[in-house]
Motif scaffolding. Structure first.
Motif, mmCIF file in Angstrom:
data_model
loop_
_atom_site.group_PDB
_atom_site.id
_atom_site.type_symbol
_atom_site.label_atom_id
_atom_site.label_comp_id
_atom_site.label_asym_id
_atom_site.label_seq_id
_atom_site.Cartn_x
_atom_site.Cartn_y
_atom_site.Cartn_z
ATOM 1 N N ILE A 209 0.666 -1.661 0.056
ATOM 2 C CA ILE A 209 0.130 -0.109 0.270
ATOM 3 C C ILE A 209 0.719 1.234 -0.356
ATOM 4 C CG2 ILE A 209 -1.474 0.996 1.521
ATOM 5 C CD1 ILE A 209 -3.017 -1.339 2.083
ATOM 6 N N VAL A 210 1.858 1.169 0.873
ATOM 7 C CA VAL A 210 2.511 2.044 1.104
ATOM 8 C C VAL A 210 3.887 2.434 -0.714
ATOM 9 C CG1 VAL A 210 5.291 3.215 1.736
ATOM 10 C CG2 VAL A 210 3.600 2.688 3.284
ATOM 11 N N ILE A 211 4.232 1.798 -0.400
ATOM 12 C CA ILE A 211 4.580 1.733 -2.793
ATOM 13 C C ILE A 211 3.559 2.080 -3.428
ATOM 14 C CG2 ILE A 211 5.946 0.118 -4.519
ATOM 15 C CD1 ILE A 211 6.869 -1.918 -2.263
ATOM 16 N N VAL A 212 2.268 1.853 -3.907
ATOM 17 C CA VAL A 212 1.652 1.908 -4.462
ATOM 18 C C VAL A 212 0.785 4.132 -4.362
ATOM 19 C CG1 VAL A 212 -1.075 2.310 -5.085
ATOM 20 C CG2 VAL A 212 0.696 -0.347 -4.870
ATOM 21 N N TYR A 213 0.942 4.280 -3.037
ATOM 22 C CA TYR A 213 0.365 5.257 -2.662
ATOM 23 C C TYR A 213 2.055 6.331 -3.014
ATOM 24 C CZ TYR A 213 -4.036 5.398 -0.229
ATOM 25 O OH TYR A 213 -5.042 5.107 0.016
ATOM 26 N N PHE A 214 3.037 5.793 -3.133
ATOM 27 C CA PHE A 214 4.407 6.634 -3.293
ATOM 28 C C PHE A 214 4.236 6.503 -4.521
ATOM 29 C CE2 PHE A 214 8.333 7.179 -4.134
ATOM 30 C CZ PHE A 214 9.022 8.190 -3.699
ATOM 31 N N LEU A 215 3.920 5.960 -5.429
ATOM 32 C CA LEU A 215 4.335 6.222 -7.095
ATOM 33 C C LEU A 215 3.601 6.672 -7.080
ATOM 34 C CD1 LEU A 215 4.599 2.094 -7.606
ATOM 35 C CD2 LEU A 215 6.678 4.292 -8.329
ATOM 36 N N VAL A 216 1.923 6.777 -6.435
ATOM 37 C CA VAL A 216 0.619 7.194 -7.096
ATOM 38 C C VAL A 216 0.762 8.942 -6.584
ATOM 39 C CG1 VAL A 216 -1.709 8.447 -7.009
ATOM 40 C CG2 VAL A 216 -1.257 5.621 -6.923
ATOM 41 N N GLY A 217 1.405 9.091 -6.277
ATOM 42 C CA GLY A 217 1.839 9.954 -5.712
ATOM 43 C C GLY A 217 3.075 11.187 -6.634
ATOM 44 N N ALA A 218 3.994 10.671 -6.619
ATOM 45 C CA ALA A 218 5.217 10.724 -6.948
ATOM 46 C C ALA A 218 4.969 11.060 -9.050
ATOM 47 C CB ALA A 218 6.637 9.854 -7.488
ATOM 48 N N LEU A 219 3.571 9.925 -9.147
ATOM 49 C CA LEU A 219 2.991 10.553 -10.437
ATOM 50 C C LEU A 219 2.298 11.639 -10.574
ATOM 51 C CD1 LEU A 219 3.199 9.541 -13.593
ATOM 52 C CD2 LEU A 219 1.328 8.019 -12.396
ATOM 53 N N MET A 220 1.666 11.830 -9.439
ATOM 54 C CA MET A 220 0.973 13.625 -9.537
ATOM 55 C C MET A 220 1.334 14.253 -9.345
ATOM 56 S SD MET A 220 -2.319 12.316 -9.946
ATOM 57 C CE MET A 220 -3.093 14.127 -9.936
ATOM 58 N N SER A 221 2.487 13.893 -8.387
ATOM 59 C CA SER A 221 3.355 15.348 -8.762
ATOM 60 C C SER A 221 4.445 15.969 -9.707
ATOM 61 C CB SER A 221 4.629 15.380 -7.668
ATOM 62 O OG SER A 221 4.228 14.863 -6.442
ATOM 63 N N LYS A 222 4.233 14.837 -10.651
ATOM 64 C CA LYS A 222 5.739 15.563 -12.022
ATOM 65 C C LYS A 222 4.282 15.404 -13.268
ATOM 66 C CE LYS A 222 8.314 12.698 -15.322
ATOM 67 N NZ LYS A 222 8.892 11.621 -15.259
ATOM 68 N N MET A 223 3.297 15.204 -12.843
ATOM 69 C CA MET A 223 1.833 16.082 -13.883
ATOM 70 C C MET A 223 2.203 16.738 -13.682
ATOM 71 S SD MET A 223 -0.148 12.422 -13.870
ATOM 72 C CE MET A 223 -1.605 13.489 -14.755
ATOM 73 N N LEU A 224 2.194 17.515 -12.218
ATOM 74 C CA LEU A 224 1.303 18.935 -11.710
ATOM 75 C C LEU A 224 2.625 19.857 -11.692
ATOM 76 C CD1 LEU A 224 -0.774 18.243 -8.241
ATOM 77 C CD2 LEU A 224 -1.519 19.093 -10.774
ATOM 78 N N LEU A 225 3.629 19.701 -11.699
ATOM 79 C CA LEU A 225 4.661 20.339 -12.021
ATOM 80 C C LEU A 225 5.484 20.238 -13.289
ATOM 81 C CD1 LEU A 225 7.184 19.003 -9.472
ATOM 82 C CD2 LEU A 225 6.094 20.923 -8.832
ATOM 83 N N ASN A 226 4.506 19.307 -14.425
ATOM 84 C CA ASN A 226 5.084 19.402 -15.733
ATOM 85 C C ASN A 226 3.818 20.863 -16.248
ATOM 86 O OD1 ASN A 226 7.396 17.939 -15.234
ATOM 87 N ND2 ASN A 226 6.545 15.816 -16.333
ATOM 88 N N ASP A 227 3.133 19.882 -15.662
ATOM 89 C CA ASP A 227 1.502 21.339 -16.343
ATOM 90 C C ASP A 227 1.601 21.826 -15.992
ATOM 91 O OD1 ASP A 227 1.046 19.216 -17.956
ATOM 92 O OD2 ASP A 227 -0.574 17.897 -17.205
ATOM 93 N N LYS A 228 2.555 22.594 -15.028
ATOM 94 C CA LYS A 228 2.382 23.904 -14.177
ATOM 95 C C LYS A 228 1.507 24.506 -13.469
ATOM 96 C CE LYS A 228 6.119 26.059 -17.343
ATOM 97 N NZ LYS A 228 6.804 27.048 -18.136
ATOM 98 N N LEU A 229 1.013 23.527 -12.889
ATOM 99 C CA LEU A 229 -0.398 23.371 -12.036
ATOM 100 C C LEU A 229 -0.248 23.884 -10.816
ATOM 101 C CD1 LEU A 229 -2.681 21.371 -13.947
ATOM 102 C CD2 LEU A 229 -2.291 23.039 -14.380
ATOM 103 N N TYR A 230 1.227 23.354 -10.302
ATOM 104 C CA TYR A 230 1.733 23.390 -8.818
ATOM 105 C C TYR A 230 1.770 25.422 -8.808
ATOM 106 C CZ TYR A 230 4.150 22.938 -4.331
ATOM 107 O OH TYR A 230 4.385 23.299 -3.772
ATOM 108 N N TYR A 231 1.667 26.366 -7.397
ATOM 109 C CA TYR A 231 1.783 26.705 -7.363
ATOM 110 C C TYR A 231 1.646 27.334 -5.760
ATOM 111 C CZ TYR A 231 -1.403 28.124 -11.934
ATOM 112 O OH TYR A 231 -1.692 28.268 -12.797
ATOM 113 N N SER A 232 2.940 28.382 -5.574
ATOM 114 C CA SER A 232 3.357 28.201 -4.162
ATOM 115 C C SER A 232 2.437 29.965 -3.389
ATOM 116 C CB SER A 232 4.845 28.555 -3.749
ATOM 117 O OG SER A 232 5.482 28.913 -5.378
ATOM 118 N N PHE A 233 2.427 29.752 -2.362
ATOM 119 C CA PHE A 233 2.118 31.252 -1.701
ATOM 120 C C PHE A 233 2.992 31.454 -1.149
ATOM 121 C CE2 PHE A 233 -1.338 27.885 -3.196
ATOM 122 C CZ PHE A 233 -2.131 29.028 -3.982
ATOM 123 N N PRO A 234 4.002 32.296 -1.223
ATOM 124 C CA PRO A 234 4.746 32.891 -0.437
ATOM 125 C C PRO A 234 4.411 33.443 0.993
ATOM 126 C CG PRO A 234 5.115 33.804 -2.519
ATOM 127 C CD PRO A 234 4.367 33.439 -2.562
ATOM 128 N N GLY A 235 4.937 33.204 2.394
ATOM 129 C CA GLY A 235 4.438 33.681 3.744
ATOM 130 C C GLY A 235 3.324 32.469 4.200
#
Length: 275
Positions: A209-235
């Motif tokens: 379960i941990v491996i599956v969640y880690f792989l899904v989380g890594a895949l989703m993070s990569k997709m969001l970062l590549n599509d520039k859908l990830y925004y940081s909020f200073p402060g």
């Protein structure tokens, strides 16, 4: 006839006494194993720490002993939790357990209490005994080294100290303990699902379960970062203290959830196995 339909303290105490008396041989063997493993680990580490001609203000083995305490607590705590429903493995022991006078909650709570709460007391006692064994052995072997001493458990927490501490703040220590109870609760739940080979099956299931969640989380993070859908909020960064508090709250919630789910799983299996 059971008059109290949910919980009776005298009956609960009798069940706890029954659990410890009937399984005293296996419990003694487990305690001896626990003491032996920790003693071997401490003596082995002491051999490498004390053989040089060095002088120290504190025992150099303490850093290993503090880490070993937490590793031992996690490993043996999960192993102990996996024994919670070991009496449901065979037909004879299962029938004996189900026919014991008491409510399902009392039966579950008595075994949970023995393998979760009583275990903590046993672990602390055996850890200190193993530590004193190490001190006696190396105090006789190296009488000139006066820094050899039993580990001071107050060194678990400390920020800005001139010696090694396992956690810098009380919140970090609390998060570590909350994480322990959460992982242990998974093995309690696993013992109600798989009475046979509970530790191995729960460990394998949890790892997958941990491996599956880690792989899904890594895949989703990569997709969001590549599509520039990830925004940081200073402060708005989450501080370390708030993260520790959040971790404690989440682990506490899921620990209670797993314990409650384990109780209902045991209650369900009791009804099924009576039929």
């Amino acid at each position: 006839m059971i008059k109290d339909t949910f919980f009776s303290l005298p009956r609960f105490m009798n069940l706890c006494r029954k659990e410890m008396v009937e399984s005293w041989r296996s419990n003694v063997l487990r305690i001896v194993l626990l003491y032996g493993v920790m003693t071997v680990a401490m003596v082995w580490n002491g051999y490498f720490e004390y053989r040089g001609n060095y002088s120290h203000t504190t025992d150099p083995a303490w850093s290993f002993l503090l880490v070993a305490f937490m590793w031992g607590l996690w490993v043996f705590g999960c192993l102990s939790a996996s024994f919670t429903m070991e009496k449901m493995k065979t037909k004879t022991s299962r029938t004996s357990t189900l026919m014991t006078p008491g409510t399902p909650f009392e039966k579950f709570f008595s075994r949970w209490f023995v393998f979760t709460v009583v275990f903590l007391v046993v672990f602390l006692v055996t850890y200190k005994l193993a530590d004193y064994t190490r001190v006696i052995i190396y105090s006789l072997t190296y009488p000139e080294k006066d820094f050899i001493a039993p580990v001071d458990l107050s060194h678990f927490i400390g920020k800005g100290k001139d010696y090694y501490t396992l956690c810098r703040t009380g919140l970090e220590f609390g998060a570590l303990i909350a994480g322990y109870f959460f992982v242990q609760s998974l093995f309690v739940l696993g013992s109600t699902i798989w009475p046979k080979n509970s530790f191995l099956k729960t460990f394998v299931s949890g790892t997958i379960i941990v491996i599956v969640y880690f792989l899904v989380g890594a895949l989703m993070s990569k997709m969001l970062l590549n599509d520039k859908l990830y925004y940081s909020f200073p402060g708005r960064e989450i501080s370390n203290e708030n993260m520790m508090i959040l971790l404690i709250v989440v682990c506490t919630f899921f620990t209670l959830f797993n314990w409650i789910l384990a109780y209902f799983r045991f209650k369900e299996s009791e009804i099924i196995n009576r039929m």
